[in-house]
Design a protein around this motif. Structure first.
Motif, PDB file in Angstrom:
ATOM      1  N   MET A  13     -16.023  -1.571 -11.835  1.00  8.58           N
ATOM      2  CA  MET A  13     -15.748  -0.538 -10.595  1.00  8.58           C
ATOM      3  C   MET A  13     -14.173  -0.456 -10.343  1.00  8.58           C
ATOM      4  N   LEU A  14     -13.534  -1.598 -10.348  1.00  2.00           N
ATOM      5  CA  LEU A  14     -11.905  -1.743 -10.087  1.00  2.00           C
ATOM      6  C   LEU A  14     -11.311  -1.066 -10.993  1.00  2.00           C
ATOM      7  N   ILE A  19      -8.582   3.844 -14.367  1.00  2.00           N
ATOM      8  CA  ILE A  19      -7.542   3.934 -13.539  1.00  2.00           C
ATOM      9  C   ILE A  19      -7.605   2.805 -12.557  1.00  2.00           C
ATOM     10  N   PHE A  20      -6.634   2.316 -12.153  1.00  2.00           N
ATOM     11  CA  PHE A  20      -6.341   1.193 -11.315  1.00  2.00           C
ATOM     12  C   PHE A  20      -5.232   1.458  -9.998  1.00  2.00           C
ATOM     13  N   ARG A  78      -1.428   2.240 -10.841  1.00  2.68           N
ATOM     14  CA  ARG A  78      -0.309   2.929 -10.128  1.00  2.68           C
ATOM     15  C   ARG A  78      -0.223   1.997  -8.913  1.00  2.68           C
ATOM     16  N   ILE A  79       0.845   1.466  -8.545  1.00  2.00           N
ATOM     17  CA  ILE A  79       1.060   0.544  -7.404  1.00  2.00           C
ATOM     18  C   ILE A  79       2.067   1.195  -6.552  1.00  2.00           C
ATOM     19  N   ARG A  80       1.690   1.408  -5.266  1.00  2.58           N
ATOM     20  CA  ARG A  80       2.830   1.806  -4.143  1.00  2.58           C
ATOM     21  C   ARG A  80       3.172   0.730  -3.317  1.00  2.58           C
ATOM     22  N   LEU A  81       4.368   0.797  -3.158  1.00  2.00           N
ATOM     23  CA  LEU A  81       5.111  -0.524  -2.193  1.00  2.00           C
ATOM     24  C   LEU A  81       5.553   0.491  -1.059  1.00  2.00           C
ATOM     25  N   VAL A  82       4.986   0.112   0.152  1.00  2.00           N
ATOM     26  CA  VAL A  82       5.393   0.844   1.476  1.00  2.00           C
ATOM     27  C   VAL A  82       5.949  -0.064   2.263  1.00  2.00           C
TER      28      VAL A  82
END
Length: 236
Positions: A13-14, A19-20, A78-82
């Protein structure tokens, strides 16, 4: 017969549909301190160290991507850094979208002694959104949370599950943690890409963390060097 306890994240599922997606949110500790920018810059460097390249950016948010192999399939990560205090958009709206859309949700912030998640000076609406926003039709069926703030196991192990439901795995801190240490979340991402089980993930995260942080208010019985800094709470 007792139900089987899962020993690993639900990778099927992850990494669904190849897509992750994850978001790392960096908040102040405490509100008004300047540690968050230092932590943001360190997380940026460590993401690059494990092969992620920046593909997009705006004020207060950067996007990183990497493709990796898992069980014979190609997974696009795809990792977003906020950085919460600098984010140019509506932080509350972003938080709501994260709770709906992301596979991995990471919070680096002050625990707030059980009362809030301090991603900004206006803290109450983050927990309010968690309480309100989990009936969205496109919400992920499974998520992995890492709540990286002091005593998060004590404060949030049950409360967070009440907010997010039983389809979520939680990685939490047992005791006080050093806000400037951000390496464990990068280890977590790296171990997820390897398909590691919970025991390996938590062990590697603790090794990255190093010696547990002690607080001036710790009691002698609390000051045990074998005290683990992260744990997990497995959804059923």
């Amino acid at each position: 017969m007792s139900p089987m306890i899962r020993t690993a994240p639900r990778y099927d599922m992850l990494f669904g549909e190849g897509i992750f997606n994850g978001t790392l949110l960096i908040g102040p500790d405490p509100p008004g301190a300047g540690f968050d920018y230092e932590v943001y810059m360190l997380a940026r460097r460590k993401l690059r160290d494990i092969g992620f390249g920046m593909t997009d950016s705006e004020r207060g948010m950067e996007e990183y991507r990497k493709t990796f192999g898992f069980n014979g399939s190609s997974i696009k990560a795809r990792i977003r850094l906020v950085l919460g205090r600098n984010y140019s958009g509506d932080l509350r709206e972003l938080w709501r979208d994260i709770l709906t859309d992301e596979d991995l949700i990471y919070l680096k912030t002050h625990a707030g002694y059980g009362s809030h998640l301090s991603l900004s000076n206006n803290v109450r609406y983050f927990t309010d959104t968690m309480k309100e926003g989990f009936d969205h039709p496109r919400r992920k069926q499974y998520r992995l949370f890492y709540l990286d703030c002091c005593k998060s196991e004590l404060y949030y192990k049950q409360a967070l599950r009440d907010y997010v439901g039983g389809d979520t795995d939680l990685i939490l801190h047992k005791w006080f943690c050093n806000y400037r240490i951000t390496g464990p979340v990068i280890v977590l991402i790296n171990e997820l890409m390897k398909g590691s089980d919970f025991e390996t993930i938590v062990s590697e995260m603790n090794d990255e963390y190093g010696i547990p942080h002690f607080d001036v208010d710790d009691k002698p019985e609390d000051m045990r060097l074998d005290r683990k800094m992260v744990t997990y709470s497995v959804s059923q």
